[in-house]
Write a protein that holds these residues in place. Structure first.
Motif, PDB file in Angstrom:
ATOM      1  N   UNK A  64       6.751   1.577   6.432  1.00 46.18           N
ATOM      2  CA  UNK A  64       6.905   0.323   5.674  1.00 46.18           C
ATOM      3  C   UNK A  64       5.729  -0.622   5.926  1.00 46.18           C
ATOM      4  N   UNK A  65       5.130  -0.555   7.115  1.00 42.21           N
ATOM      5  CA  UNK A  65       3.922  -1.339   7.374  1.00 42.21           C
ATOM      6  C   UNK A  65       2.795  -0.898   6.444  1.00 42.21           C
ATOM      7  N   UNK A  66       2.633   0.414   6.285  1.00 43.09           N
ATOM      8  CA  UNK A  66       1.590   0.932   5.394  1.00 43.09           C
ATOM      9  C   UNK A  66       1.891   0.553   3.945  1.00 43.09           C
ATOM     10  N   UNK A  67       3.176   0.583   3.556  1.00 39.82           N
ATOM     11  CA  UNK A  67       3.560   0.121   2.220  1.00 39.82           C
ATOM     12  C   UNK A  67       3.122  -1.334   2.032  1.00 39.82           C
ATOM     13  N   UNK A  68       3.279  -2.143   3.076  1.00 44.28           N
ATOM     14  CA  UNK A  68       2.845  -3.535   3.017  1.00 44.28           C
ATOM     15  C   UNK A  68       1.350  -3.678   2.767  1.00 44.28           C
ATOM     16  N   UNK A  69       0.551  -2.751   3.322  1.00 47.65           N
ATOM     17  CA  UNK A  69      -0.892  -2.776   3.055  1.00 47.65           C
ATOM     18  C   UNK A  69      -1.168  -2.641   1.562  1.00 47.65           C
ATOM     19  N   UNK A  70      -0.443  -1.722   0.918  1.00 50.91           N
ATOM     20  CA  UNK A  70      -0.617  -1.548  -0.523  1.00 50.91           C
ATOM     21  C   UNK A  70      -0.112  -2.730  -1.317  1.00 50.91           C
ATOM     22  N   UNK A  71       1.043  -3.268  -0.921  1.00 49.91           N
ATOM     23  CA  UNK A  71       1.608  -4.414  -1.633  1.00 49.91           C
ATOM     24  C   UNK A  71       0.704  -5.632  -1.543  1.00 49.91           C
ATOM     25  N   UNK A  72       0.057  -5.808  -0.398  1.00 50.40           N
ATOM     26  CA  UNK A  72      -0.819  -6.965  -0.233  1.00 50.40           C
ATOM     27  C   UNK A  72      -1.960  -6.990  -1.233  1.00 50.40           C
ATOM     28  N   UNK A  73      -2.403  -5.808  -1.676  1.00 44.37           N
ATOM     29  CA  UNK A  73      -3.498  -5.729  -2.649  1.00 44.37           C
ATOM     30  C   UNK A  73      -3.013  -5.885  -4.085  1.00 44.37           C
TER      31      UNK A  73
ATOM     32  N   UNK B 264       0.914 -16.419   3.350  1.00 44.04           N
ATOM     33  CA  UNK B 264       2.115 -15.688   3.765  1.00 44.04           C
ATOM     34  C   UNK B 264       2.553 -16.056   5.181  1.00 44.04           C
ATOM     35  N   UNK B 265       1.682 -16.714   5.916  1.00 46.82           N
ATOM     36  CA  UNK B 265       2.097 -17.228   7.220  1.00 46.82           C
ATOM     37  C   UNK B 265       3.252 -18.205   7.036  1.00 46.82           C
TER      38      UNK B 265
ATOM     39  N   UNK C 211       6.576  -5.114   6.863  1.00 47.49           N
ATOM     40  CA  UNK C 211       6.033  -5.145   5.500  1.00 47.49           C
ATOM     41  C   UNK C 211       5.144  -6.369   5.312  1.00 47.49           C
ATOM     42  N   UNK C 212       5.623  -7.539   5.754  1.00 47.39           N
ATOM     43  CA  UNK C 212       4.839  -8.763   5.586  1.00 47.39           C
ATOM     44  C   UNK C 212       3.561  -8.727   6.422  1.00 47.39           C
ATOM     45  N   UNK C 213       3.622  -8.111   7.600  1.00 46.29           N
ATOM     46  CA  UNK C 213       2.407  -7.976   8.425  1.00 46.29           C
ATOM     47  C   UNK C 213       1.383  -7.100   7.716  1.00 46.29           C
ATOM     48  N   UNK C 214       1.852  -6.012   7.092  1.00 45.62           N
ATOM     49  CA  UNK C 214       0.949  -5.171   6.320  1.00 45.62           C
ATOM     50  C   UNK C 214       0.340  -5.913   5.152  1.00 45.62           C
ATOM     51  N   UNK C 215       1.139  -6.774   4.520  1.00 44.61           N
ATOM     52  CA  UNK C 215       0.633  -7.541   3.371  1.00 44.61           C
ATOM     53  C   UNK C 215      -0.444  -8.536   3.779  1.00 44.61           C
ATOM     54  N   UNK C 216      -0.328  -9.085   4.988  1.00 50.93           N
ATOM     55  CA  UNK C 216      -1.366 -10.003   5.473  1.00 50.93           C
ATOM     56  C   UNK C 216      -2.733  -9.325   5.492  1.00 50.93           C
ATOM     57  N   UNK C 217      -2.754  -8.083   5.964  1.00 47.71           N
ATOM     58  CA  UNK C 217      -4.006  -7.331   6.038  1.00 47.71           C
ATOM     59  C   UNK C 217      -4.394  -6.792   4.665  1.00 47.71           C
ATOM     60  N   UNK C 218      -3.409  -6.275   3.934  1.00 47.07           N
ATOM     61  CA  UNK C 218      -3.681  -5.682   2.632  1.00 47.07           C
ATOM     62  C   UNK C 218      -4.228  -6.657   1.619  1.00 47.07           C
ATOM     63  N   UNK C 219      -3.809  -7.926   1.688  1.00 44.43           N
ATOM     64  CA  UNK C 219      -4.312  -8.934   0.744  1.00 44.43           C
ATOM     65  C   UNK C 219      -5.820  -9.098   0.868  1.00 44.43           C
ATOM     66  N   UNK C 220      -6.298  -9.163   2.104  1.00 44.43           N
ATOM     67  CA  UNK C 220      -7.735  -9.318   2.333  1.00 44.43           C
ATOM     68  C   UNK C 220      -8.485  -8.045   1.970  1.00 44.43           C
ATOM     69  N   UNK C 221      -7.953  -6.897   2.426  1.00 41.53           N
ATOM     70  CA  UNK C 221      -8.618  -5.622   2.155  1.00 41.53           C
ATOM     71  C   UNK C 221      -8.694  -5.354   0.656  1.00 41.53           C
ATOM     72  N   UNK C 222      -7.595  -5.605  -0.057  1.00 40.00           N
ATOM     73  CA  UNK C 222      -7.586  -5.381  -1.506  1.00 40.00           C
ATOM     74  C   UNK C 222      -8.584  -6.251  -2.236  1.00 40.00           C
ATOM     75  N   UNK C 223      -8.697  -7.510  -1.801  1.00 41.91           N
ATOM     76  CA  UNK C 223      -9.666  -8.405  -2.430  1.00 41.91           C
ATOM     77  C   UNK C 223     -11.095  -7.947  -2.223  1.00 41.91           C
ATOM     78  N   UNK C 224     -11.416  -7.543  -1.013  1.00 37.88           N
ATOM     79  CA  UNK C 224     -12.775  -7.061  -0.720  1.00 37.88           C
ATOM     80  C   UNK C 224     -13.092  -5.785  -1.496  1.00 37.88           C
ATOM     81  N   UNK C 225     -12.121  -4.878  -1.591  1.00 38.36           N
ATOM     82  CA  UNK C 225     -12.327  -3.628  -2.338  1.00 38.36           C
ATOM     83  C   UNK C 225     -12.566  -3.920  -3.809  1.00 38.36           C
ATOM     84  N   UNK C 226     -11.748  -4.806  -4.387  1.00 34.09           N
ATOM     85  CA  UNK C 226     -11.855  -5.102  -5.817  1.00 34.09           C
ATOM     86  C   UNK C 226     -13.163  -5.791  -6.166  1.00 34.09           C
TER      87      UNK C 226
END
Length: 484
Positions: A123-132, A434-435, A72-87
């Motif tokens: 759960x990794x994919x869920x982390x992508x969503x949570x990161x955003x 999150x590191x 989950x946390x690994x997904x959030x690492x990626x999702x945080x950046x992706x969500x910011x760029x999308x927004x």
């Protein structure tokens, strides 16, 4: 005189929001974004309950149980950046639609996982969503007037603590009777609530102005005025880049021409705003110092937050020996698990109250730095043997201070970045921070397992001291200031 009269007939988004105040419109925006924050708290806190249940159900090892949270946390690492760029590229509404759809759908699907591998993947994919999920907080802050922006952002973060308590109560009611699959399914419900009300949500007028769509922004501001029973300032809405990011424009006269030539800026921004431009803005002369300082502050906050939780787990249960610390952390007593989550979550309320009292009075830098140093002061005595009551009190106070610091940090970060790169900056900063949550267990648990409690407390205090000093190095204070 004519030029003076013409200038007086222009107003910015901040001018309009300051005049209209915090009213019914902002209350509804707070309710919607707060629901999103509750949804994120649900998905994070359920990891405390699902891991041990899956371990018992499928017979996986302790390391495999921990890997569920790591995914989950690994997904959030990626999702945080992706969500910011999308927004920043496609709008705030698209950003939090991404987090609601990905988190809700894959959170529900994970309840039907046939095996450990599929659960880990989902759960990794869920982390992508949570990161955003940070897009919801930046969306809310862009509707809040400058005067009480810090206080209302702290109120927004109360939703997180409420979510952790509700999740603990839900787990307490569901897990013993229906099992972990039902908990996963029911915990995704707030995300579907976001999707139901999504058509009613407005786009941020600040984002629209940064894209040159001032007419669309005016329509939303008029809607705010009607709902708050107020009136917009006289004149025409204009987009005015903040002075501190105008160093590349040359002279003040050049900047003034850009402000007045609204049509020109609309065409320029709409053609050049992109994920690459937003990313490059973080390295501009005016933002690079703040960006690097924020990275360290986020690392320190995440590292300390989880370090305090680990100390609480080790010291609050009457343990005075260091044997089998990892076993104790990975396999907590099932009967006490719900109670521990509830009690530690309640410790966050005083921190949020403290942040609300300080953030708009003494400023972001002082309140954040002060609470970091106070957290270190409360942790320092824990390096020696103390009575159980005193240990609990000190840990409670430390948790209060680190949560208060987190709340102020989440207020301060989006205020430092312009609208065109706000979510990109927050996303990258949050992702790197999150590191700290990954490193903290490795360092603190490793020291506790080696019977080095003094060293564990010293490391936490050193990080807190450096972070507290770092707060004084930020180039500007944003208390009461207008944001772009």
């Amino acid at each position: 005189m004519a030029a003076e009269g013409e200038a007086s007939m222009h107003y910015t988004t901040d001018d309009a929001l300051s005049l209209l105040g915090f009213g019914r419109f902002q209350t509804l925006v707070l309710a919607y974004s707060g629901l999103g924050w509750v949804a994120e708290a649900f998905e994070i806190m359920l990891l405390s309950f699902v891991g041990p249940a899956v371990e018992a159900d499928w017979g996986i090892s302790g390391a495999e149980q921990g890997l569920i949270s790591s995914a989950v946390f690994a997904g959030m690492l990626i999702g945080s950046i992706a969500g910011g760029l999308i927004a920043d590229r496609y709008g705030r509404r698209t950003g939090f639609l991404f987090t609601a759809v990905v988190t809700g759908i894959f959170g529900l699907l994970s309840a039907f996982s046939p095996n450990y591998t599929s659960l880990l993947t989902l759960r990794f994919v869920v982390g992508l969503g949570l990161g955003a999920g940070h897009v919801l907080s930046t969306w809310f802050i862009e509707f809040v007037p400058a005067a009480k922006r810090g206080t209302w952002m702290v109120v927004f973060h109360v939703c997180w603590t409420v979510g952790t308590i509700l999740e603990a109560l839900l787990a307490w009611a569901v897990m013993p009777v229906l099992g972990w699959r039902w908990l996963l399914a029911l915990s995704s419900a707030p995300c579907f609530g976001l999707l139901i009300f999504f058509p009613l949500t407005p786009e941020s007028p600040r984002y629209l102005c940064s894209r040159g769509r001032t007419m669309d922004a005016t329509v939303i501001l008029e809607r705010i005025a009607r709902m708050n029973k107020g009136t917009l300032p006289p004149g025409v809405l204009t987009y005015r880049p903040e002075n501190h990011v105008d160093n590349n424009l040359g002279t003040p006269e050049t900047a003034l021409l850009i402000v007045e030539d609204n049509a020109g800026i609309e065409e320029d921004i709409s053609s050049k705003s992109s994920g690459i431009v937003a990313f490059q803005a973080l390295w501009s002369y005016d933002l690079i110092r703040s960006t690097f300082l924020l990275w360290f502050i986020y690392l320190a906050n995440y590292f300390t937050y989880y370090g305090v939780i680990l100390l609480t787990s080790e010291l609050s249960n009457g343990r005075r020996t260091c044997a089998s610390v990892r076993t104790h952390l990975m396999q907590p007593n099932t009967g006490n698990l719900y109670r521990e989550v509830l009690v530690t979550s309640l410790a966050e309320f005083p921190g949020l109250l403290l942040a609300a009292l300080l953030v708009d009075r003494i400023g972001r830098k002082r309140s954040m730095g002060g609470m970091l140093l106070m957290c270190g002061a409360f942790l320092a005595p824990l390096s020696v043997q103390l009575g159980e009551g005193l240990v609990t009190t000190l840990l409670f106070c430390a948790r209060t201070c680190i949560m208060g610091s987190f709340a102020v940090l989440y207020v301060y970060t989006p205020e430092l970045y312009p609208a065109s790169s706000r979510n990109t900056g927050v996303g990258i900063t949050s992702s790197l921070g999150r590191i700290g949550s990954i490193v903290s267990p490795l360092v603190i648990v490793g020291l506790l397992e080696s019977c080095r409690r003094k060293e564990a407390v010293f490391v936490l205090d050193l990080v807190l001291f450096l972070a507290g000093v770092t707060c004084a190095l930020f180039p500007r204070e944003t208390k009461g200031c207008q944001i772009q």
